[in-house]
Scaffold this motif. Structure first.
Motif, short mmCIF file in Angstrom:
data_model
loop_
_atom_site.label_atom_id
_atom_site.label_comp_id
_atom_site.label_asym_id
_atom_site.label_seq_id
_atom_site.Cartn_x
_atom_site.Cartn_y
_atom_site.Cartn_z
N ALA A 108 -20.77 -10.54 -8.38
CA ALA A 108 -21.30 -9.51 -9.29
C ALA A 108 -21.62 -10.12 -10.65
O ALA A 108 -22.65 -9.81 -11.27
N TYR A 109 -20.74 -11.00 -11.12
CA TYR A 109 -20.96 -11.69 -12.40
C TYR A 109 -22.18 -12.58 -12.32
O TYR A 109 -23.06 -12.54 -13.18
N GLY A 110 -22.29 -13.35 -11.24
CA GLY A 110 -23.45 -14.22 -11.07
C GLY A 110 -24.73 -13.42 -10.98
O GLY A 110 -25.73 -13.73 -11.65
N TRP A 154 -18.24 -26.98 -8.95
CA TRP A 154 -17.70 -26.28 -7.77
C TRP A 154 -16.88 -25.05 -8.15
O TRP A 154 -16.59 -24.23 -7.29
N ASN A 155 -16.48 -24.91 -9.42
CA ASN A 155 -15.47 -23.85 -9.68
C ASN A 155 -16.04 -22.45 -9.68
O ASN A 155 -15.33 -21.48 -9.43
N PHE A 156 -17.33 -22.31 -10.01
CA PHE A 156 -18.03 -21.02 -9.89
C PHE A 156 -19.34 -21.30 -9.17
O PHE A 156 -20.41 -21.40 -9.80
N PRO A 157 -19.30 -21.47 -7.86
CA PRO A 157 -20.44 -21.98 -7.10
C PRO A 157 -21.65 -21.06 -7.05
O PRO A 157 -22.73 -21.48 -6.63
N ALA A 159 -22.08 -18.31 -9.86
CA ALA A 159 -22.45 -17.90 -11.23
C ALA A 159 -22.97 -19.03 -12.09
O ALA A 159 -23.83 -18.81 -12.95
N MET A 160 -22.46 -20.26 -11.86
CA MET A 160 -22.94 -21.37 -12.70
C MET A 160 -24.39 -21.71 -12.37
O MET A 160 -25.09 -22.31 -13.17
N ILE A 161 -24.84 -21.31 -11.19
CA ILE A 161 -26.24 -21.53 -10.80
C ILE A 161 -27.11 -20.41 -11.36
O ILE A 161 -28.12 -20.65 -12.02
N THR A 162 -26.70 -19.16 -11.17
CA THR A 162 -27.55 -18.04 -11.61
C THR A 162 -27.63 -17.97 -13.13
O THR A 162 -28.63 -17.51 -13.68
N ARG A 163 -26.60 -18.48 -13.84
CA ARG A 163 -26.61 -18.50 -15.31
C ARG A 163 -27.68 -19.43 -15.84
O ARG A 163 -28.05 -19.36 -17.01
N LYS A 164 -28.18 -20.31 -14.93
CA LYS A 164 -29.28 -21.22 -15.29
C LYS A 164 -30.61 -20.75 -14.66
O LYS A 164 -31.66 -20.73 -15.28
N PHE A 280 -4.81 -18.02 -15.76
CA PHE A 280 -4.68 -18.14 -14.31
C PHE A 280 -5.90 -17.69 -13.51
O PHE A 280 -5.90 -17.79 -12.28
N ARG A 281 -6.96 -17.19 -14.17
CA ARG A 281 -8.16 -16.82 -13.42
C ARG A 281 -8.66 -18.05 -12.67
O ARG A 281 -8.66 -19.15 -13.20
N ASN A 282 -9.08 -17.82 -11.41
CA ASN A 282 -9.56 -18.92 -10.56
C ASN A 282 -8.51 -20.02 -10.44
O ASN A 282 -8.83 -21.20 -10.40
N GLN A 285 -8.70 -22.80 -12.83
CA GLN A 285 -9.84 -23.72 -12.71
C GLN A 285 -11.10 -23.15 -13.35
O GLN A 285 -12.13 -22.96 -12.69
N THR A 286 -11.00 -22.79 -14.63
CA THR A 286 -12.21 -22.39 -15.36
C THR A 286 -12.26 -23.16 -16.67
O THR A 286 -11.23 -23.54 -17.22
N CYS A 287 -13.44 -23.35 -17.18
CA CYS A 287 -13.65 -24.13 -18.41
C CYS A 287 -13.12 -23.40 -19.62
O CYS A 287 -12.94 -24.00 -20.68
N VAL A 288 -12.95 -22.08 -19.51
CA VAL A 288 -12.49 -21.30 -20.66
C VAL A 288 -11.02 -20.92 -20.51
O VAL A 288 -10.50 -20.08 -21.24
N CYS A 289 -10.33 -21.56 -19.58
CA CYS A 289 -8.90 -21.25 -19.40
C CYS A 289 -8.10 -21.59 -20.66
O CYS A 289 -8.36 -22.57 -21.34
N ILE A 443 -13.78 -13.05 -21.78
CA ILE A 443 -14.89 -12.91 -22.73
C ILE A 443 -16.25 -13.13 -22.09
O ILE A 443 -17.27 -12.78 -22.67
N SER A 444 -16.30 -13.69 -20.88
CA SER A 444 -17.59 -14.10 -20.31
C SER A 444 -18.39 -12.94 -19.78
O SER A 444 -17.89 -12.15 -18.97
N THR A 445 -19.64 -12.82 -20.25
CA THR A 445 -20.53 -11.75 -19.79
C THR A 445 -21.98 -12.17 -20.05
O THR A 445 -22.25 -12.93 -20.97
N PRO A 449 -23.74 -14.97 -25.77
CA PRO A 449 -24.09 -16.40 -25.70
C PRO A 449 -22.88 -17.24 -25.34
O PRO A 449 -21.92 -17.33 -26.10
N PHE A 450 -22.91 -17.86 -24.18
CA PHE A 450 -21.80 -18.66 -23.66
C PHE A 450 -22.08 -20.13 -23.97
O PHE A 450 -23.15 -20.66 -23.63
N GLY A 451 -21.13 -20.79 -24.60
CA GLY A 451 -21.31 -22.23 -24.84
C GLY A 451 -20.34 -22.74 -25.87
O GLY A 451 -19.60 -21.99 -26.49
O1 LIG Z 1 -15.64 -22.36 -15.74
C1 LIG Z 1 -16.33 -21.85 -16.62
C2 LIG Z 1 -17.19 -20.69 -16.27
O2 LIG Z 1 -18.16 -20.55 -17.27
C3 LIG Z 1 -16.34 -19.53 -15.96
S1 LIG Z 1 -16.75 -18.02 -16.67
O3 LIG Z 1 -18.16 -18.04 -17.04
O4 LIG Z 1 -15.89 -17.82 -17.84
O5 LIG Z 1 -16.46 -17.00 -15.63
#
Ligand SMILES: O=C[C@H](O)CS(=O)(=O)O
Ligand SMILES: NC(=O)c1ccc[n+]([C@@H]2O[C@H](COP(=O)([O-])OP(=O)(O)OC[C@H]3O[C@@H](n4cnc5c(N)ncnc54)[C@H](O)[C@@H]3O)[C@@H](O)[C@H]2O)c1
Length: 482
Positions: A108-110, A154-157, A159-164, A280-282, A285-289, A443-445, A449-451
């Motif tokens: 749904a996020y992707g 690999w951690n968001f196989p 959403a990391m594609i659709t975000r691009k 602990f989300r994922n 295994q997330t970059c924003v942990c 916070i991710s939505t 602006p994510f970065g």
């Molecule tokens: O791993 C980092 C991703 O960007 C995860 S998320 O966008 O915060 O769900």
């Protein structure tokens, strides 16, 4: 196991043609069971060049369509993703391991990025600027960058594609994608749905194979005008250098080391729940942990006890089992890094409140862990753990914790819990990060602006800014207007 078996293809998409693995190539394994799910082709430089050439041709016709036409096709892609949400989530859980409900959430996020940029596609506004001379007029237009290479983790196989892909296709670009070798089937399923949605042949390629081989051709090609990469800072820096000779535009979403700061005046229950999701989300295994959890002395012991008790009640297991919160880590290397960080911390004086060892399930499963007594000299403080380990640091003053939080090469996400508005704004402004969560751990939505800054990357994904990262400004000076 799928309602739509056609979504699981052991194949790669090279321009307009599918290349089947035919049982050979690279195996894709289930990180929970170790079972081989299937194979994907091990493509070589010739196929990468073929994909780039197909993208170059398709992109010109795609950019010539109206923004509304691009928007409508993206919207159909979104609708198909949501219609097939369960199947996409089943594929994702099988190859990445996250619990099925969490995988559905990622779909749904992707998909929300495709939905958002289907809307933004029609708002790539230009400008008319007051002229600098009576006979001159200044026009500023936006044009798509052209052929974009994307390399994703690999951690968001999904959403990391659709975000691009969302902003790239909305802007009128073509995309040649290399997904992570651990999780290619999620990318391939997206390409199947993109074809069904009407994305033109050749516009979107999904290449599987050895990352260095594919990356070398993508980064060296002068036809590729942008590289958008999500992954580790180490690899991102290497790709940055590889792109230099062809002066590509870069989008880099890299590593993190997020501080999570809890002041005495925070709402304790909210802070514990926020730490739970931010850490602990994922399975961490997330970059924003939350990689470092700083708690002010007055609330430290209560917070640590509550977080440990909360974590200890949650279930670890296979992502398809009901009630599981923590799935497996992605591989043995990830398990080893978690163990190394815990052992180093313990050797330097940290105490284990819960977890701290491999899970009884064995394999890639780890006990969710809470540590206290952390100090700045520990490995876990300097490096991204990327696993289910919550290290708690005690602090006394605001100035002290801001200095500690900023003592890192990274600057992606950060979090602060306090009910003092002035303090939250002071701390948010002082933190060296691209993103700050105030009294929230999630916070991710697509709307935002994510970065990051510093070693966490360049550029932003999502929000209205995300479209500009796939466009070039063109200045047209109209002269001779008497
Ligand atoms: O791993 C980092 C991703 O960007 C995860 S998320 O966008 O915060 O769900
Ligand atoms: N900032 C973000 O949005 C974000 C999101 C997710 C993950 N990450 C980061 O990614 C890392 C975890 O993901 P990972 O283990 O997949 O990262 P990684 O850097 O090992 O791999 C990322 C991608 O790059 C490819 N790759 C690796 N070496 C390459 C090379 N030499 N040439 C071309 N491609 C190459 C991989 O196959 C994969 O597709 C963590 O550091 C995490 O913080 C950041």
């Amino acid at each position: 196991m799928l309602d739509d078996p056609g979504l699981l293809r052991e194949a790669a998409l090279v321009g307009p043609r599918w290349i089947e693995a035919n049982g050979a190539g690279i195996p894709v394994t289930n990180p929970s069971t170790g079972a081989i799910l299937g194979h994907v082709p091990d493509l070589g430089p010739a196929e990468v060049t073929e994909a780039i050439r197909a993208a170059e041709v398709a992109q010109k016709a795609w950019a010539a369509r109206t923004a509304k036409e691009r928007s409508q096709i993206l919207r159909r892609w979104f609708d198909l993703m949501m219609t097939r949400q369960d199947d996409l989530a089943r594929i994702l859980t099988a190859e990445q391991g996250k619990p099925f409900p969490e995988a559905k959430g990622e779909i749904a996020y992707g998909a929300s990025f495709i939905e958002w940029f289907a809307e933004e596609a029609r708002r790539a506004y230009g400008e008319i600027v007051p002229g600098h001379a009576p006979d001159k007029r200044i026009l500023v237009t936006k044009q798509p960058i052209g052929v974009v290479a994307a390399i994703t983790p690999w951690n968001f196989p999904n959403a990391m594609i659709t975000r691009k892909a969302g902003p790239a296709f909305a802007a009128g670009c073509a995309m040649v994608l290399k997904p992570a070798s651990e999780t290619p089937f999620s990318a391939i399923a997206l390409a199947v749905l993109a074809e069904r949605a009407g994305l033109p042949a050749g516009l979107f390629s999904v290449l599987t194979g050895r990352s260095t081989v594919i990356g070398a051709v993508l980064t060296a090609s002068p036809v590729v005008r942008k590289l958008t990469f999500t992954g580790s800072t180490e690899v991102g820096a290497a790709l940055y250098a590889q792109c230099a000779p062809t002066i590509k535009k870069l989008g880099l979403e890299l590593g993190g080391n997020a501080p999570f700061i809890v002041f005495d005046d925070a709402d304790l229950d909210e802070a514990v729940e926020g730490a739970l999701v931010a850490k602990f989300r994922n399975n961490g295994q997330t970059c924003v942990c939350a990689n470092r959890i700083y708690v002010q002395s007055g609330i430290h012991d209560a917070f640590a006890r509550r977080l440990a008790a909360r974590v200890a009640r949650l279930k670890t297991g296979d992502g398809f089992d009901v009630g599981v919160t923590f799935g497996p880590l992605i591989d043995a290397k990830a398990v080893a890094k978690v163990q190394e960080h815990i052992e180093d911390a313990k050797a330097k004086g940290a105490q284990v409140l819960t977890g701290g060892a491999a899970h009884e399930l064995g394999g890639h499963f780890w006990q969710p862990t809470v540590l206290t007594g952390l100090t700045a000299d520990m490995a876990i403080t300097r490096a991204e753990t990327f696993g289910p380990v919550a290290p708690i640091y005690r602090f006394e003053t605001e100035a002290e914790v801001i200095a500690a939080a900023n003592e890192t090469e990274f600057g992606l996400a950060s979090y602060v819990y306090s009910r003092d508005l002035a303090r939250t704004l002071r701390v948010a402004e002082a933190l060296e990060a691209g993103m700050v969560g105030v009294n929230t751990g999630l916070i991710s939505t697509a709307e935002a602006p994510f970065g990051g800054i510093k070693a966490s990357g360049l550029g932003r994904e999502g929000s209205r800014h995300g479209l500009d990262d796939f466009m070039e400004l063109k200045y047209i000076c109209l002269g001779g207007i008497q």
